[in-house]
Design a protein around this motif. Structure first.
Motif, PDB file in Angstrom:
ATOM      1  N   LYS A  66      27.647 -34.263 -16.211  1.00 10.91           N
ATOM      2  CA  LYS A  66      28.909 -33.861 -16.838  1.00 10.91           C
ATOM      3  C   LYS A  66      29.646 -35.081 -17.397  1.00 10.91           C
ATOM      4  O   LYS A  66      30.217 -35.019 -18.486  1.00 10.91           O
ATOM      5  N   ILE A  67      29.619 -36.177 -16.675  1.00  9.83           N
ATOM      6  CA  ILE A  67      30.250 -37.409 -17.163  1.00  9.83           C
ATOM      7  C   ILE A  67      29.515 -37.900 -18.400  1.00  9.83           C
ATOM      8  O   ILE A  67      30.139 -38.286 -19.399  1.00  9.83           O
ATOM      9  N   VAL A  68      28.195 -37.869 -18.350  1.00 10.54           N
ATOM     10  CA  VAL A  68      27.399 -38.347 -19.479  1.00 10.54           C
ATOM     11  C   VAL A  68      27.615 -37.454 -20.698  1.00 10.54           C
ATOM     12  O   VAL A  68      27.725 -37.942 -21.830  1.00 10.54           O
ATOM     13  N   LEU A  69      27.725 -36.152 -20.495  1.00  7.34           N
ATOM     14  CA  LEU A  69      28.043 -35.241 -21.596  1.00  7.34           C
ATOM     15  C   LEU A  69      29.413 -35.586 -22.171  1.00  7.34           C
ATOM     16  O   LEU A  69      29.592 -35.625 -23.392  1.00  7.34           O
ATOM     17  N   ALA A  70      30.387 -35.846 -21.301  1.00 12.87           N
ATOM     18  CA  ALA A  70      31.729 -36.227 -21.781  1.00 12.87           C
ATOM     19  C   ALA A  70      31.647 -37.519 -22.599  1.00 12.87           C
ATOM     20  O   ALA A  70      32.339 -37.654 -23.611  1.00 12.87           O
TER      21      ALA A  70
END
Length: 98
Positions: free
Chosen positions: A11-15
């Motif tokens: 989720k952080i990497v997607l953000a």
């Protein structure tokens, strides 16, 4: 694709991808298929990929392989992932929208 490649904190990497590409609209994303603004340290130029999935793999091989644990956002700041001092706050703002 992020999860398929075994990248931690998807989720952080997607953000990060959303932030780096202005919601997948930036020229670097559209023309170079680079979701993370990854640059070649020798030339300073953006890496160019044939498909965006290659940039996801490159995120692991060029960035995340060095991660050994702890708070991921603080680690990104520590390694100097982005030049913008407000980068982590901006990632958190995008995370709240997901």
């Amino acid at each position: 694709e992020i999860e398929k490649n075994g990248i931690k904190y998807p989720k952080i990497v997607l953000a990060q991808a959303i932030l780096e590409t202005a919601w997948f609209k930036s020229p670097v994303c559209r023309n170079k298929h680079n979701l993370f603004g990854l640059t070649n340290p020798r030339t300073g130029k953006y890496y160019e990929f044939n498909h965006w999935t290659e940039s996801v793999k490159a995120y692991y091989t060029k960035v995340q392989y060095r991660y050994k644990g702890g708070n991921y956002l603080l680690w990104l700041k520590k390694i100097g992932y982005a030049e913008d001092p407000g980068y982590i706050r901006a990632v958190i703002r995008v995370l709240r929208q997901l």
